[in-house]
Motif scaffolding. Structure first.
Motif, PDB file in Angstrom:
ATOM      1  N   ALA A 209       1.046  -5.477  43.836  1.00  0.00           N
ATOM      2  CA  ALA A 209       1.743  -5.675  42.968  1.00  0.00           C
ATOM      3  C   ALA A 209       2.808  -4.437  41.663  1.00  0.00           C
ATOM      4  O   ALA A 209       3.213  -4.203  41.903  1.00  0.00           O
ATOM      5  CB  ALA A 209       2.305  -7.151  42.147  1.00  0.00           C
ATOM      6  N   TRP A 210       1.871  -4.221  41.670  1.00  0.00           N
ATOM      7  CA  TRP A 210       1.308  -2.529  40.660  1.00  0.00           C
ATOM      8  C   TRP A 210       1.851  -1.320  41.922  1.00  0.00           C
ATOM      9  O   TRP A 210       3.049  -0.692  41.645  1.00  0.00           O
ATOM     10  CB  TRP A 210       0.360  -2.137  40.266  1.00  0.00           C
ATOM     11  N   LEU A 211       1.257  -1.385  42.672  1.00  0.00           N
ATOM     12  CA  LEU A 211       1.503  -0.731  43.957  1.00  0.00           C
ATOM     13  C   LEU A 211       3.247  -0.747  44.871  1.00  0.00           C
ATOM     14  O   LEU A 211       4.103   0.367  44.645  1.00  0.00           O
ATOM     15  CB  LEU A 211       0.432  -0.170  45.300  1.00  0.00           C
ATOM     16  N   SER A 212       3.270  -1.594  44.591  1.00  0.00           N
ATOM     17  CA  SER A 212       5.280  -2.148  45.269  1.00  0.00           C
ATOM     18  C   SER A 212       6.057  -1.819  44.454  1.00  0.00           C
ATOM     19  O   SER A 212       7.051  -1.580  44.715  1.00  0.00           O
ATOM     20  CB  SER A 212       4.966  -3.758  45.459  1.00  0.00           C
ATOM     21  N   GLU A 213       5.851  -1.857  42.633  1.00  0.00           N
ATOM     22  CA  GLU A 213       6.789  -2.020  42.517  1.00  0.00           C
ATOM     23  C   GLU A 213       6.687  -0.195  41.867  1.00  0.00           C
ATOM     24  O   GLU A 213       8.241   0.260  41.526  1.00  0.00           O
ATOM     25  CB  GLU A 213       6.237  -2.653  41.277  1.00  0.00           C
ATOM     26  N   ARG A 214       6.175   0.646  42.569  1.00  0.00           N
ATOM     27  CA  ARG A 214       5.855   2.016  42.606  1.00  0.00           C
ATOM     28  C   ARG A 214       7.012   2.325  43.789  1.00  0.00           C
ATOM     29  O   ARG A 214       6.445   3.836  44.322  1.00  0.00           O
ATOM     30  CB  ARG A 214       4.911   2.577  41.497  1.00  0.00           C
ATOM     31  N   GLY A 215       6.863   1.884  45.035  1.00  0.00           N
ATOM     32  CA  GLY A 215       7.238   2.060  46.181  1.00  0.00           C
ATOM     33  C   GLY A 215       6.277   2.644  46.921  1.00  0.00           C
ATOM     34  O   GLY A 215       6.439   2.605  48.083  1.00  0.00           O
TER      35      GLY A 215
ATOM     36  N   LEU B  17       3.893   0.877  49.669  1.00  0.00           N
ATOM     37  CA  LEU B  17       4.517  -0.764  50.199  1.00  0.00           C
ATOM     38  C   LEU B  17       3.189  -0.930  51.551  1.00  0.00           C
ATOM     39  O   LEU B  17       2.202  -0.130  51.215  1.00  0.00           O
ATOM     40  CB  LEU B  17       5.450  -1.026  50.946  1.00  0.00           C
ATOM     41  N   PRO B  18       2.901  -1.610  52.096  1.00  0.00           N
ATOM     42  CA  PRO B  18       1.824  -1.968  52.335  1.00  0.00           C
ATOM     43  C   PRO B  18       2.117  -1.092  53.954  1.00  0.00           C
ATOM     44  O   PRO B  18       3.251  -0.494  54.436  1.00  0.00           O
ATOM     45  CB  PRO B  18       1.832  -3.634  53.323  1.00  0.00           C
ATOM     46  N   GLY B  19       0.695  -0.602  54.237  1.00  0.00           N
ATOM     47  CA  GLY B  19       1.206   0.825  55.732  1.00  0.00           C
ATOM     48  C   GLY B  19       0.937   2.010  54.881  1.00  0.00           C
ATOM     49  O   GLY B  19       0.596   2.629  55.850  1.00  0.00           O
ATOM     50  N   ALA B  20       1.058   2.066  53.280  1.00  0.00           N
ATOM     51  CA  ALA B  20       0.356   3.419  52.952  1.00  0.00           C
ATOM     52  C   ALA B  20      -1.128   3.517  53.015  1.00  0.00           C
ATOM     53  O   ALA B  20      -1.870   2.573  53.371  1.00  0.00           O
ATOM     54  CB  ALA B  20       0.784   3.160  51.622  1.00  0.00           C
TER      55      ALA B  20
END
Length: 90
Positions: free
Chosen positions: A57-63, A65-68
């Motif tokens: 969630a923290w990563l997604s909020e910062r752009g 996304l899965p695949g990174a």
């Protein structure tokens, strides 16, 4: 009874795997770690799924996304890396 998150599938003993890897790479064997790494996950019980949900969630909020691609600092047995990979990170 198996600890949560552990497979009952049989595989080569960790010490054998580390010895084989050491022979292939020319690195010294880490037999102590290979023999006892399994105990770390048993003794240090963490809610990895819940913690990885918060991390993603923290990563997604910062752009991010899965695949990174994420870097695993290698300071454990890989439970977080496996869970994040299951969630789509590489």
């Amino acid at each position: 009874m198996e600890p949560p998150g552990h497979s009952t599938r049989r595989s080569a003993p960790p010490s054998l795997l580390y010895s084989l890897l050491a022979n292939m790479t020319g690195q010294p064997s880490r037999s102590f770690f290979g023999e006892y790494a399994w105990a770390f996950d048993v003794l240090i019980d963490r809610p990895v799924g819940q913690e990885c949900a918060a991390i993603t969630a923290w990563l997604s909020e910062r752009g991010v996304l899965p695949g990174a691609a994420l870097l695993d600092a290698g300071c454990g047995t890989g439970r977080y890396a496996r869970e994040l990979a299951r969630r789509g990170y590489v």
